[in-house]
Design an enzyme around this catalytic site. Sequence first.
Site, PDB file in Angstrom:
ATOM      1  N   TYR A 171     -10.857 -12.042  -2.379  1.00  0.00           N
ATOM      2  CA  TYR A 171     -11.886 -11.004  -2.487  1.00  0.00           C
ATOM      3  C   TYR A 171     -12.091 -10.292  -1.143  1.00  0.00           C
ATOM      4  O   TYR A 171     -12.178  -9.057  -1.086  1.00  0.00           O
ATOM      5  CB  TYR A 171     -13.175 -11.662  -2.959  1.00  0.00           C
ATOM      6  CG  TYR A 171     -14.374 -10.754  -3.083  1.00  0.00           C
ATOM      7  CD1 TYR A 171     -14.484  -9.848  -4.131  1.00  0.00           C
ATOM      8  CD2 TYR A 171     -15.413 -10.838  -2.165  1.00  0.00           C
ATOM      9  CE1 TYR A 171     -15.606  -9.038  -4.256  1.00  0.00           C
ATOM     10  CE2 TYR A 171     -16.547 -10.043  -2.286  1.00  0.00           C
ATOM     11  CZ  TYR A 171     -16.630  -9.134  -3.324  1.00  0.00           C
ATOM     12  OH  TYR A 171     -17.737  -8.329  -3.447  1.00  0.00           O
ATOM     13  N   LYS A 175     -11.457  -6.327  -0.472  1.00  0.00           N
ATOM     14  CA  LYS A 175     -12.556  -5.469  -0.043  1.00  0.00           C
ATOM     15  C   LYS A 175     -12.284  -4.842   1.327  1.00  0.00           C
ATOM     16  O   LYS A 175     -12.721  -3.711   1.595  1.00  0.00           O
ATOM     17  CB  LYS A 175     -13.864  -6.261  -0.027  1.00  0.00           C
ATOM     18  CG  LYS A 175     -14.381  -6.624  -1.414  1.00  0.00           C
ATOM     19  CD  LYS A 175     -14.605  -5.383  -2.282  1.00  0.00           C
ATOM     20  CE  LYS A 175     -15.393  -5.678  -3.537  1.00  0.00           C
ATOM     21  NZ  LYS A 175     -15.550  -4.488  -4.399  1.00  0.00           N
TER      22      LYS A 175
END
Length: 301
Positions: A171, A175
């Site tokens: 993640y 991001k």
Amino acid sequence: MGRMCEGRVVAVTGAGRGLGRAHALAFAAEGARVVVNDLGVGLDGAPAADSPARQVVDEIRAAGGDAVAHGADVATGAGAASLVALALETYGRLDTLVNNAGFLRDRMLVNLDEDDWDAVVRVHLKGHFLPLRHAAAHWRAEAKAGRTPVARIVNTSSGAGLLGSLGQGNYSAAKAGIVGLTLVAAAELARYGVQVNAIAPAARTRMTERTFAETMTAPGAGFDAMATENVSPLVVWLGSAASEGVTGRVFEAEGGRITVMEGWRAGPTVDKGARWTPGGAGEAVVKLLGEAGEPGPVYGA
């Protein structure tokens, strides 16, 4: 006074729940016609039985707004293209794209398998790139035809992408990639009338409910600081014509706080004017680090 987004058409991905839903409702409240995208999957990306996009469309229409549901996977070329096509077919235009879709598969790195890496990077990073690409192609064609748009893209990064987060290597990497994509898109698309910014929101959603398990109330403010609705006003402004001149920026939004995030820039430096020895390079680095500020801590560290 007119509503900020009157007449604009806005597409929001991952808008069936959480932040995306709050954004869709906020845009509609400001007069926008909204394309509500949601694949309707669970927190880990597995298929779910309900149709959250349709539910949000019903909410918008019940409040007197105008919206249409889109249920395709925007991390595929066909799904992303159909999102833009639906906006054009239904409303004849597209003015703003909010990229928000995503899910989590958290693991410590030594336990993170390839499928969990690929799934999270795909939905977040590819799921940003493909809608952006198809929307940008439309806006470029409009600009070349002499109809330069007042177009806006708002991408969704995270504090995990700015500082890292334990147990979220996939993640965090995705991001962080979204920030890089935002900077490139802002530079490349400016000539076509497109502004591109990113937000790093903190709010209580399905993805963060364990982190923000308790309601947090700002001292003296009397409001839920972790409510998703707190982030949406910034997104609406960035997605409107009122944000003229603001592009290539990353904003952190939490509760009543908005912060301009300042990315990598040159700090202390030294130039020997010749090749270093390994020992000399090490001595120089130690001295430079003594002059540099401390980096922010990784979330969870």
